[in-house]
Motif scaffolding. Sequence first.
Motif, PDB file in Angstrom:
ATOM      1  N   ARG A  15      22.540 -10.841  63.906  1.00 52.06           N
ATOM      2  CA  ARG A  15      23.225 -10.973  65.197  1.00 52.06           C
ATOM      3  C   ARG A  15      23.471 -12.455  65.468  1.00 52.06           C
ATOM      4  N   ALA A  42      30.391  -5.554  62.493  1.00 55.40           N
ATOM      5  CA  ALA A  42      30.216  -4.181  62.969  1.00 55.40           C
ATOM      6  C   ALA A  42      30.595  -4.057  64.440  1.00 55.40           C
ATOM      7  N   SER A  43      30.284  -5.077  65.236  1.00 55.86           N
ATOM      8  CA  SER A  43      30.681  -5.072  66.641  1.00 55.86           C
ATOM      9  C   SER A  43      30.763  -6.506  67.129  1.00 55.86           C
ATOM     10  N   LEU A  44      31.653  -6.723  68.102  1.00 57.43           N
ATOM     11  CA  LEU A  44      31.827  -8.049  68.677  1.00 57.43           C
ATOM     12  C   LEU A  44      32.087  -7.875  70.172  1.00 57.43           C
ATOM     13  N   ASP A  45      31.160  -8.351  70.980  1.00 52.96           N
ATOM     14  CA  ASP A  45      31.295  -8.276  72.435  1.00 52.96           C
ATOM     15  C   ASP A  45      31.415  -9.683  72.985  1.00 52.96           C
ATOM     16  N   THR A  60      27.809 -11.041  68.272  1.00 51.70           N
ATOM     17  CA  THR A  60      28.449 -10.472  67.092  1.00 51.70           C
ATOM     18  C   THR A  60      27.389  -9.853  66.191  1.00 51.70           C
ATOM     19  N   ARG A 281      20.880  -8.569  73.457  1.00 49.34           N
ATOM     20  CA  ARG A 281      22.067  -8.164  74.209  1.00 49.34           C
ATOM     21  C   ARG A 281      22.108  -8.758  75.611  1.00 49.34           C
TER      22      ARG A 281
END
Length: 292
Positions: A15, A42-45, A60, A281
Amino acid sequence: MDSTVADPQQENTARLIVQGTDCPGIVRAITGTLADFGANIASLDQHTSDPEGGRFFQRTLFSLPNLSAVVEDLRTRLGEVLNEFGMEWQLVEAKRLKRVAVFASKSDHCLLDLLWRQRRGELPVSITMVVSNHPDLSDDVRAFGIPYFYVPVEKGRREEAEARHLELLQDNVDLVVLARYMQVLTEDFINRVGVPIINIHHSFLPAFIGAGPYRKAKERGVKLIGATAHYVTKDLDEGPIIAQDVISVTHRETADDLQRRGADVERRVLSTAVEAHCEDRVLRDGNATIVF
């Protein structure tokens, strides 16, 4: 297996947490660097408080084959790129669980819920110890195979107790969780402990603070009760909020009913906050939080 190492499936997952003053090109620089190393996002906020020079936040999650072999090279390259933008950043290997110390008093509902969730693999943490100012819960905790330290906090001897706390925690934990620990932490302790502290408060802040919250709620005829998990600061119950929830109640419920139902909310809110923090998070923005 080392208790700080998560599921082997996380072996090549990491992360990247970034925050700073917003400006053009940050996302491209990050994703481009990860792509250069062969990482798969896999994910990006992300969030910005204002596109024109506001605060920028990004989390990320990515996978990278043989991560452990290249992580230091990646960290060096990310530092070069992100330092150009003046960003604060952190690269965390997902396989490394955060070490957590749980402080409790006599109430067991939040404490045992955290231990149960960890044992079932529902909470990505390594609870390394439980510390209490009462001996009451020692047998319950040891049944989970976790060390229990009884540190009484006697009137006029708080400094001795906090010195013992610091001795236990020093270099051994990444997070302290107050699971209905009924003692106020001093500003000196908060400054010296060196890791974040999360507290669960038995109301939807800022209402009904102090002693006897459920009695006060009953006297006011409330129709909602709730709980708030927040970071601890020197200002009592005013730290950045991580998670909150409420439930509906009616005039038919007694104060004991409210307390029982409130305990359910407290468990849920505290575990939600701990999970979010330990998965990186939660990004702090002054006295507020960005929770991805």
